[in-house]
Design an enzyme around this catalytic site. Structure first.
Site, PDB file in Angstrom:
ATOM      1  N   HIS A  69      51.885  40.633  41.649  1.00  0.00           N
ATOM      2  CA  HIS A  69      52.593  41.757  42.280  1.00  0.00           C
ATOM      3  C   HIS A  69      53.669  42.336  41.367  1.00  0.00           C
ATOM      4  O   HIS A  69      53.952  43.529  41.421  1.00  0.00           O
ATOM      5  CB  HIS A  69      53.176  41.325  43.633  1.00  0.00           C
ATOM      6  CG  HIS A  69      52.158  41.295  44.730  1.00  0.00           C
ATOM      7  ND1 HIS A  69      52.420  41.653  46.021  1.00  0.00           N
ATOM      8  CD2 HIS A  69      50.839  40.964  44.700  1.00  0.00           C
ATOM      9  CE1 HIS A  69      51.306  41.539  46.754  1.00  0.00           C
ATOM     10  NE2 HIS A  69      50.349  41.107  45.979  1.00  0.00           N
ATOM     11  N   VAL A  73      53.278  46.616  39.511  1.00  0.00           N
ATOM     12  CA  VAL A  73      54.230  47.720  39.682  1.00  0.00           C
ATOM     13  C   VAL A  73      55.077  47.855  38.425  1.00  0.00           C
ATOM     14  O   VAL A  73      55.902  46.998  38.126  1.00  0.00           O
ATOM     15  CB  VAL A  73      55.139  47.473  40.914  1.00  0.00           C
ATOM     16  CG1 VAL A  73      56.100  48.629  41.109  1.00  0.00           C
ATOM     17  CG2 VAL A  73      54.298  47.270  42.166  1.00  0.00           C
ATOM     18  N   PRO A 167      47.331  46.588  45.857  1.00  0.00           N
ATOM     19  CA  PRO A 167      46.145  46.834  46.678  1.00  0.00           C
ATOM     20  C   PRO A 167      46.300  46.274  48.093  1.00  0.00           C
ATOM     21  O   PRO A 167      46.840  45.187  48.272  1.00  0.00           O
ATOM     22  CB  PRO A 167      45.019  46.115  45.919  1.00  0.00           C
ATOM     23  CG  PRO A 167      45.703  45.137  45.023  1.00  0.00           C
ATOM     24  CD  PRO A 167      47.050  45.700  44.717  1.00  0.00           C
ATOM     25  N   ASP A 259      40.218  25.470  41.409  1.00  0.00           N
ATOM     26  CA  ASP A 259      38.841  25.094  41.067  1.00  0.00           C
ATOM     27  C   ASP A 259      37.926  26.291  41.325  1.00  0.00           C
ATOM     28  O   ASP A 259      38.419  27.384  41.619  1.00  0.00           O
ATOM     29  CB  ASP A 259      38.409  23.865  41.887  1.00  0.00           C
ATOM     30  CG  ASP A 259      38.614  24.089  43.389  1.00  0.00           C
ATOM     31  OD1 ASP A 259      38.703  25.258  43.826  1.00  0.00           O
ATOM     32  OD2 ASP A 259      38.684  23.092  44.131  1.00  0.00           O
TER      33      ASP A 259
HETATM   34  C1  HEM Z   1      42.176  43.616  44.638  1.00  0.00           C
HETATM   35  C2  HEM Z   1      42.856  42.578  44.371  1.00  0.00           C
HETATM   36  C3  HEM Z   1      43.593  41.720  45.368  1.00  0.00           C
HETATM   37  C4  HEM Z   1      43.804  41.873  46.717  1.00  0.00           C
HETATM   38  C5  HEM Z   1      43.325  42.999  47.630  1.00  0.00           C
HETATM   39  C6  HEM Z   1      44.581  40.735  47.163  1.00  0.00           C
HETATM   40  C7  HEM Z   1      45.040  40.536  48.452  1.00  0.00           C
HETATM   41  C8  HEM Z   1      45.700  39.414  48.894  1.00  0.00           C
HETATM   42  C9  HEM Z   1      46.162  39.210  50.251  1.00  0.00           C
HETATM   43  C10 HEM Z   1      46.075  40.229  51.381  1.00  0.00           C
HETATM   44  C11 HEM Z   1      46.702  37.965  50.314  1.00  0.00           C
HETATM   45  C12 HEM Z   1      47.306  37.283  51.538  1.00  0.00           C
HETATM   46  C13 HEM Z   1      48.829  37.320  51.532  1.00  0.00           C
HETATM   47  C14 HEM Z   1      49.404  36.736  52.795  1.00  0.00           C
HETATM   48  O1  HEM Z   1      48.860  37.026  53.871  1.00  0.00           O
HETATM   49  O2  HEM Z   1      50.401  36.003  52.719  1.00  0.00           O
HETATM   50  C15 HEM Z   1      46.582  37.380  49.008  1.00  0.00           C
HETATM   51  C16 HEM Z   1      47.001  36.108  48.670  1.00  0.00           C
HETATM   52  C17 HEM Z   1      47.025  35.613  47.384  1.00  0.00           C
HETATM   53  N1  HEM Z   1      46.654  36.299  46.237  1.00  0.00           N
HETATM   54 FE1  HEM Z   1      45.671  38.078  46.181  1.00  0.00          FE
HETATM   55  N2  HEM Z   1      44.817  39.913  46.088  1.00  0.00           N
HETATM   56  C18 HEM Z   1      44.244  40.481  44.981  1.00  0.00           C
HETATM   57  C19 HEM Z   1      44.308  40.002  43.690  1.00  0.00           C
HETATM   58  C20 HEM Z   1      45.014  38.876  43.304  1.00  0.00           C
HETATM   59  C21 HEM Z   1      45.283  38.490  41.938  1.00  0.00           C
HETATM   60  C22 HEM Z   1      44.865  39.276  40.705  1.00  0.00           C
HETATM   61  C23 HEM Z   1      45.985  37.334  41.992  1.00  0.00           C
HETATM   62  C24 HEM Z   1      46.569  36.498  40.870  1.00  0.00           C
HETATM   63  C25 HEM Z   1      46.262  36.574  39.632  1.00  0.00           C
HETATM   64  C26 HEM Z   1      46.124  36.973  43.391  1.00  0.00           C
HETATM   65  C27 HEM Z   1      46.712  35.828  43.843  1.00  0.00           C
HETATM   66  C28 HEM Z   1      46.878  35.495  45.177  1.00  0.00           C
HETATM   67  C29 HEM Z   1      47.362  34.194  45.624  1.00  0.00           C
HETATM   68  C30 HEM Z   1      47.669  32.996  44.743  1.00  0.00           C
HETATM   69  C31 HEM Z   1      47.476  34.277  47.019  1.00  0.00           C
HETATM   70  C32 HEM Z   1      48.022  33.192  47.960  1.00  0.00           C
HETATM   71  C33 HEM Z   1      49.532  33.416  48.075  1.00  0.00           C
HETATM   72  C34 HEM Z   1      50.299  32.385  48.888  1.00  0.00           C
HETATM   73  O3  HEM Z   1      49.758  31.337  49.260  1.00  0.00           O
HETATM   74  O4  HEM Z   1      51.486  32.636  49.117  1.00  0.00           O
HETATM   75  N3  HEM Z   1      45.544  37.943  44.152  1.00  0.00           N
HETATM   76  N4  HEM Z   1      45.976  38.277  48.150  1.00  0.00           N
END
Ligand code: HEM
Ligand SMILES: *[C@@H]1O[C@H](CO)[C@@H](O)[C@H](O)[C@H]1NC(C)=O
Length: 331
Positions: A69, A73, A167, A259
């Site tokens: 994030h 930005v 996104p 994993d």
């Molecule tokens: C189109 C791309 C992506 C979308 C639409 C997306 C969307 C989301 C959403 C909606 C969540 C849930 C957040 C919540 O409810 O607390 C999430 C969690 C997460 N995302 Fe993504 N994400 C994307 C790409 C990525 C990328 C590139 C990374 C890291 C390199 C990433 C890492 C994570 C991680 C680690 C979580 C878990 C966070 C937590 O446990 O606090 N995401 N993502």
């Protein structure tokens, strides 16, 4: 023209060429950037995170998403760490797109440890990337060597920018591929970086649209295995908004381990978000998902190069930006 002038001109032209190349590639990050100014930096970050990861095993996921994030930005410039200041209007964190972002304060803790050893040398942006790198490695993922030299933003971008550039939970394959193509990633790397969803949680708020489609409304394409859908509905009951903000589900059954389970889930119709469910259906990405599900080494390799591209996107270098004294305030 004497020799001296000639040499000066040649030197200036060369310098211009070098600056141009660096500017275009964003490539002035260096593996030995802190060799003189803070040689113990990576050890400090690793040692500082160790007790934190032990007390809160969900923090690696938070740090990895925090880096995404931030980089999304205005580049990886630690702008997401700046606390909202009411007088200035609203900062990045005010955006609803940053819902669920946790553990920003950990970077400030690491920063104070680094300041004690090497005052005023190391940017918050570099510490954030190193922390995300450690998060992956400590969870069983690849050990990624990252070049350093990022600078911090001297302004906190507005929440509008975060609103536009991060996104939404409803993102599909097309938008996902666009986002990562802009960072120079191949399709394989784009699918690999989504493997970050092998860690962490998703709040019900972000999937109620998938679970309870409006009557006759357009649903997403993602397939969902019926028992998994029943499980999600049980954990995210309909119609309770406050609960949907507070309750969450695991992104994959091994949510503390980095994993390739994420890809196996996607293939089995157990992807949590729309994007997790759709990458296995889209002809551009399906075969890559199957490949990563079968070969963890290839996933780790592609994830590593994708991580380097993500963490180098739009960085401030040289005399751009600042090295902040405190990560959460701009002084
Ligand atoms: C189109 C791309 C992506 C979308 C639409 C997306 C969307 C989301 C959403 C909606 C969540 C849930 C957040 C919540 O409810 O607390 C999430 C969690 C997460 N995302 Fe993504 N994400 C994307 C790409 C990525 C990328 C590139 C990374 C890291 C390199 C990433 C890492 C994570 C991680 C680690 C979580 C878990 C966070 C937590 O446990 O606090 N995401 N993502
Ligand atoms: C839930 O979170 C969203 C997004 O941050 C927010 O707009 C909404 O007001 C929250 N709802 C409740 C009931 O807390």
């Amino acid at each position: 023209m004497n020799n001296m002038d000639m040499r000066t001109i040649v030197a200036m032209v060369l310098m211009f060429v070098v600056l141009r190349i660096n500017g275009v590639e964003g490539g002035a990050l260096q593996y030995n950037f802190y060799e003189k100014s803070c040689p113990q930096l990576e050890d400090i970050v690793r040692a500082g995170l160790q007790p934190i990861f032990l007390t809160d095993p969900t923090s690696p996921a938070a740090l990895l998403r925090l880096m995404f994030h931030d980089c999304q930005v205005q580049g990886c410039d630690a702008s997401i760490l700046v606390d909202p200041v009411e007088a200035d209007g609203l900062s990045e964190m005010t955006s609803a797109k940053n819902f669920g972002i946790r553990k920003r304060e950990l970077i400030s803790i690491l920063k104070s440890m680094v300041e004690a050893a090497c005052p005023e040398q190391v940017s918050c942006a570099d510490i954030l990337v190193l922390a995300a790198r450690e998060a992956v490695a400590r969870s069983g993922g690849p050990q990624i060597k990252v070049p350093l030299g990022r600078r911090d933003s001297s302004t906190a971008p507005s929440y509008e920018l975060a609103d536009t550039l991060i996104p939404p939970a409803t993102t599909g394959v097309d938008d996902m591929l666009h986002i990562f193509a802009r960072k120079g990633m191949t399709i394989e790397e784009s699918v690999a970086i989504m493997g970050a969803h092998t860690l962490g949680v998703t709040h019900c708020l972000n999937i109620v649209n998938r679970l309870y489609k409006p009557e006759g409304g357009e649903g997403d394409q993602g397939l969902m295995e019926p028992r998994f859908e029943a499980f999600l509905r049980l954990n995210c009951p309909k119609g309770c908004l406050a609960a949907s903000n507070a309750s969450f589900v695991l992104n994959d059954p091994t949510a503390l381990m980095f994993d390739n389970r994420y890809y196996m889930n996607a293939m089995g119709g157990r992807g949590v978000l729309r994007i997790d469910a759709e990458i296995v259906l889209d002809p551009r990405t399906a075969q890559i998902v199957e490949h990563f599900a079968a070969d963890q080494d290839d996933f780790f390799h592609a994830f590593s190069t994708a991580f380097l591209k993500l963490s180098a996107s739009g960085v401030l270098i040289g005399d751009q930006g600042v090295v902040r004294n405190k990560c959460n305030v701009i002084d």
